[in-house]
Design a protein around this motif. Structure first.
Motif, PDB file in Angstrom:
ATOM      1  N   GLN A   1      85.563 130.916   1.386  1.00 14.93           N
ATOM      2  CA  GLN A   1      85.548 129.737   0.496  1.00 14.93           C
ATOM      3  C   GLN A   1      84.211 129.181   0.534  1.00 14.93           C
ATOM      4  OE1 GLN A   1      87.339 128.737  -2.265  1.00 14.93           O
ATOM      5  NE2 GLN A   1      88.696 130.579  -1.807  1.00 14.93           N
ATOM      6  N   LYS A   2      83.781 128.836   1.635  1.00 14.26           N
ATOM      7  CA  LYS A   2      82.368 128.342   1.837  1.00 14.26           C
ATOM      8  C   LYS A   2      81.126 129.311   1.466  1.00 14.26           C
ATOM      9  CE  LYS A   2      83.656 124.752   5.476  1.00 14.26           C
ATOM     10  NZ  LYS A   2      83.394 124.414   6.800  1.00 14.26           N
ATOM     11  N   ASP A   3      81.382 130.560   1.631  1.00 10.84           N
ATOM     12  CA  ASP A   3      80.573 131.525   1.397  1.00 10.84           C
ATOM     13  C   ASP A   3      80.412 131.346  -0.275  1.00 10.84           C
ATOM     14  OD1 ASP A   3      79.696 131.903   3.941  1.00 10.84           O
ATOM     15  OD2 ASP A   3      80.795 133.760   3.889  1.00 10.84           O
ATOM     16  N   LEU A   4      81.298 131.345  -0.891  1.00  9.16           N
ATOM     17  CA  LEU A   4      81.535 131.500  -2.335  1.00  9.16           C
ATOM     18  C   LEU A   4      80.912 130.227  -2.825  1.00  9.16           C
ATOM     19  CD1 LEU A   4      85.171 132.651  -3.321  1.00  9.16           C
ATOM     20  CD2 LEU A   4      83.039 133.874  -3.652  1.00  9.16           C
ATOM     21  N   VAL A   5      81.055 129.247  -2.460  1.00  8.66           N
ATOM     22  CA  VAL A   5      80.442 127.932  -2.831  1.00  8.66           C
ATOM     23  C   VAL A   5      78.934 128.053  -2.791  1.00  8.66           C
ATOM     24  CG1 VAL A   5      80.234 125.232  -2.444  1.00  8.66           C
ATOM     25  CG2 VAL A   5      82.386 126.471  -2.378  1.00  8.66           C
ATOM     26  N   ALA A   6      78.400 128.198  -1.341  1.00  8.68           N
ATOM     27  CA  ALA A   6      77.108 128.764  -0.943  1.00  8.68           C
ATOM     28  C   ALA A   6      76.197 129.635  -2.039  1.00  8.68           C
ATOM     29  CB  ALA A   6      76.841 129.030   0.250  1.00  8.68           C
ATOM     30  N   ARG A   7      76.950 130.856  -2.593  1.00  8.20           N
ATOM     31  CA  ARG A   7      76.387 131.492  -3.374  1.00  8.20           C
ATOM     32  C   ARG A   7      76.482 131.025  -4.798  1.00  8.20           C
ATOM     33  NH1 ARG A   7      79.173 137.298  -2.415  1.00  8.20           N
ATOM     34  NH2 ARG A   7      81.151 135.719  -2.685  1.00  8.20           N
ATOM     35  N   ALA A   8      77.458 130.161  -5.265  1.00  2.00           N
ATOM     36  CA  ALA A   8      77.284 129.541  -6.545  1.00  2.00           C
ATOM     37  C   ALA A   8      76.167 128.568  -6.550  1.00  2.00           C
ATOM     38  CB  ALA A   8      78.750 128.978  -6.325  1.00  2.00           C
ATOM     39  N   MET A   9      75.993 127.853  -5.474  1.00  2.00           N
ATOM     40  CA  MET A   9      74.843 126.829  -5.496  1.00  2.00           C
ATOM     41  C   MET A   9      73.573 127.512  -5.784  1.00  2.00           C
ATOM     42  SD  MET A   9      76.152 123.897  -5.649  1.00  2.00           S
ATOM     43  CE  MET A   9      74.362 122.989  -5.551  1.00  2.00           C
ATOM     44  N   GLU A  10      73.405 128.524  -4.922  1.00  2.00           N
ATOM     45  CA  GLU A  10      72.137 129.403  -5.055  1.00  2.00           C
ATOM     46  C   GLU A  10      71.739 129.543  -6.768  1.00  2.00           C
ATOM     47  OE1 GLU A  10      72.333 132.958  -2.865  1.00  2.00           O
ATOM     48  OE2 GLU A  10      72.322 131.869  -0.917  1.00  2.00           O
ATOM     49  N   GLN A  11      72.687 129.845  -7.307  1.00  2.00           N
ATOM     50  CA  GLN A  11      72.630 130.102  -8.772  1.00  2.00           C
ATOM     51  C   GLN A  11      72.552 128.889  -9.764  1.00  2.00           C
ATOM     52  OE1 GLN A  11      72.215 133.283 -10.058  1.00  2.00           O
ATOM     53  NE2 GLN A  11      72.537 133.773  -7.978  1.00  2.00           N
ATOM     54  N   VAL A  12      73.330 127.782  -9.311  1.00  2.00           N
ATOM     55  CA  VAL A  12      73.148 126.441  -9.967  1.00  2.00           C
ATOM     56  C   VAL A  12      71.612 125.869  -9.859  1.00  2.00           C
ATOM     57  CG1 VAL A  12      73.855 124.121 -10.109  1.00  2.00           C
ATOM     58  CG2 VAL A  12      75.538 125.886 -10.055  1.00  2.00           C
ATOM     59  N   VAL A  13      70.999 126.126  -8.656  1.00  4.64           N
ATOM     60  CA  VAL A  13      69.735 125.531  -8.397  1.00  4.64           C
ATOM     61  C   VAL A  13      68.765 126.282  -9.528  1.00  4.64           C
ATOM     62  CG1 VAL A  13      67.799 125.689  -6.868  1.00  4.64           C
ATOM     63  CG2 VAL A  13      70.089 124.991  -6.063  1.00  4.64           C
ATOM     64  N   LYS A  14      69.078 127.431  -9.950  1.00  5.20           N
ATOM     65  CA  LYS A  14      68.040 128.052 -10.779  1.00  5.20           C
ATOM     66  C   LYS A  14      68.253 127.558 -12.329  1.00  5.20           C
ATOM     67  CE  LYS A  14      68.013 132.154  -7.874  1.00  5.20           C
ATOM     68  NZ  LYS A  14      68.702 133.685  -8.047  1.00  5.20           N
ATOM     69  N   MET A  15      69.391 126.747 -12.625  1.00  9.77           N
ATOM     70  CA  MET A  15      69.988 126.789 -13.988  1.00  9.77           C
ATOM     71  C   MET A  15      69.090 125.300 -14.438  1.00  9.77           C
ATOM     72  SD  MET A  15      73.873 126.911 -13.660  1.00  9.77           S
ATOM     73  CE  MET A  15      74.621 127.947 -14.878  1.00  9.77           C
ATOM     74  N   ASP A  16      68.912 125.200 -15.810  1.00 12.43           N
ATOM     75  CA  ASP A  16      68.527 123.851 -16.269  1.00 12.43           C
ATOM     76  C   ASP A  16      69.767 122.977 -16.472  1.00 12.43           C
ATOM     77  OD1 ASP A  16      69.761 125.085 -18.572  1.00 12.43           O
ATOM     78  OD2 ASP A  16      68.102 125.149 -20.015  1.00 12.43           O
ATOM     79  N   GLU A  17      69.149 122.010 -17.235  1.00 11.81           N
ATOM     80  CA  GLU A  17      70.236 120.747 -17.419  1.00 11.81           C
ATOM     81  C   GLU A  17      71.542 121.348 -18.448  1.00 11.81           C
ATOM     82  OE1 GLU A  17      70.735 116.104 -19.017  1.00 11.81           O
ATOM     83  OE2 GLU A  17      68.831 117.101 -19.045  1.00 11.81           O
ATOM     84  N   THR A  18      71.212 121.898 -19.422  1.00  9.56           N
ATOM     85  CA  THR A  18      72.206 122.362 -20.265  1.00  9.56           C
ATOM     86  C   THR A  18      73.189 123.334 -19.770  1.00  9.56           C
ATOM     87  OG1 THR A  18      70.794 123.845 -21.260  1.00  9.56           O
ATOM     88  CG2 THR A  18      70.919 121.912 -22.282  1.00  9.56           C
ATOM     89  N   GLY A  19      72.623 124.199 -18.978  1.00  6.47           N
ATOM     90  CA  GLY A  19      73.281 125.337 -18.094  1.00  6.47           C
ATOM     91  C   GLY A  19      74.218 124.674 -17.199  1.00  6.47           C
ATOM     92  N   ILE A  20      73.916 123.688 -16.467  1.00 10.98           N
ATOM     93  CA  ILE A  20      74.613 122.883 -15.350  1.00 10.98           C
ATOM     94  C   ILE A  20      75.795 122.240 -15.998  1.00 10.98           C
ATOM     95  CG2 ILE A  20      74.548 121.085 -13.730  1.00 10.98           C
ATOM     96  CD1 ILE A  20      71.957 122.173 -12.956  1.00 10.98           C
ATOM     97  N   THR A  21      75.571 121.377 -17.406  1.00 10.57           N
ATOM     98  CA  THR A  21      76.406 120.728 -18.080  1.00 10.57           C
ATOM     99  C   THR A  21      77.434 121.515 -18.477  1.00 10.57           C
ATOM    100  OG1 THR A  21      74.612 119.163 -18.630  1.00 10.57           O
ATOM    101  CG2 THR A  21      76.971 119.155 -19.881  1.00 10.57           C
ATOM    102  N   ASP A  22      77.117 122.885 -19.266  1.00 10.80           N
ATOM    103  CA  ASP A  22      78.146 123.672 -19.604  1.00 10.80           C
ATOM    104  C   ASP A  22      79.000 124.322 -18.247  1.00 10.80           C
ATOM    105  OD1 ASP A  22      76.970 123.577 -21.868  1.00 10.80           O
ATOM    106  OD2 ASP A  22      75.762 125.389 -22.009  1.00 10.80           O
ATOM    107  N   LEU A  23      78.348 124.471 -17.141  1.00 12.23           N
ATOM    108  CA  LEU A  23      79.024 124.914 -16.034  1.00 12.23           C
ATOM    109  C   LEU A  23      80.306 123.960 -15.620  1.00 12.23           C
ATOM    110  CD1 LEU A  23      79.604 127.071 -14.013  1.00 12.23           C
ATOM    111  CD2 LEU A  23      77.899 126.135 -12.737  1.00 12.23           C
ATOM    112  N   MET A  24      79.701 122.503 -15.651  1.00  9.71           N
ATOM    113  CA  MET A  24      80.742 121.586 -15.251  1.00  9.71           C
ATOM    114  C   MET A  24      81.809 121.469 -16.154  1.00  9.71           C
ATOM    115  SD  MET A  24      77.895 118.670 -14.266  1.00  9.71           S
ATOM    116  CE  MET A  24      78.916 117.369 -15.017  1.00  9.71           C
ATOM    117  N   ILE A  25      81.563 121.521 -17.374  1.00  7.41           N
ATOM    118  CA  ILE A  25      82.803 121.613 -18.431  1.00  7.41           C
ATOM    119  C   ILE A  25      83.612 122.702 -18.239  1.00  7.41           C
ATOM    120  CG2 ILE A  25      83.458 122.041 -20.959  1.00  7.41           C
ATOM    121  CD1 ILE A  25      80.568 120.451 -21.198  1.00  7.41           C
TER     122      ILE A  25
END
Length: 66
Positions: free
Chosen positions: A22-46
């Motif tokens: 589970q921790k590895d999954l979160v770490a990999r997801a965060m690697e992708q989130v860092v690359k996103m812009d504000e609208t992408g992060i907002t869409d992901l949060m929704i």
């Protein structure tokens, strides 16, 4: 060193592997989130909130602290 033949060792190791996965999954997801812009992060949060609500529902979500 722990005696590997003791009762419950396998269960502890399995639980630890699941937690690490589970921790590895979160770490990999965060690697992708860092690359996103504000609208992408907002869409992901929704999407994450919708999935959380689908899985756990309102009654279960009330008692959970995030």
């Amino acid at each position: 060193m722990t005696d590997q033949t003791r009762w419950g060792i396998h269960e502890v190791q399995s639980r630890n592997k699941a937690i690490k996965h589970q921790k590895d999954l979160v770490a990999r997801a965060m690697e992708q989130v860092v690359k996103m812009d504000e609208t992408g992060i907002t869409d992901l949060m929704i999407l994450i909130e919708a999935e959380y609500e689908r899985k756990y529902g309102k009654n279960k979500a009330d008692g959970v602290v995030l």
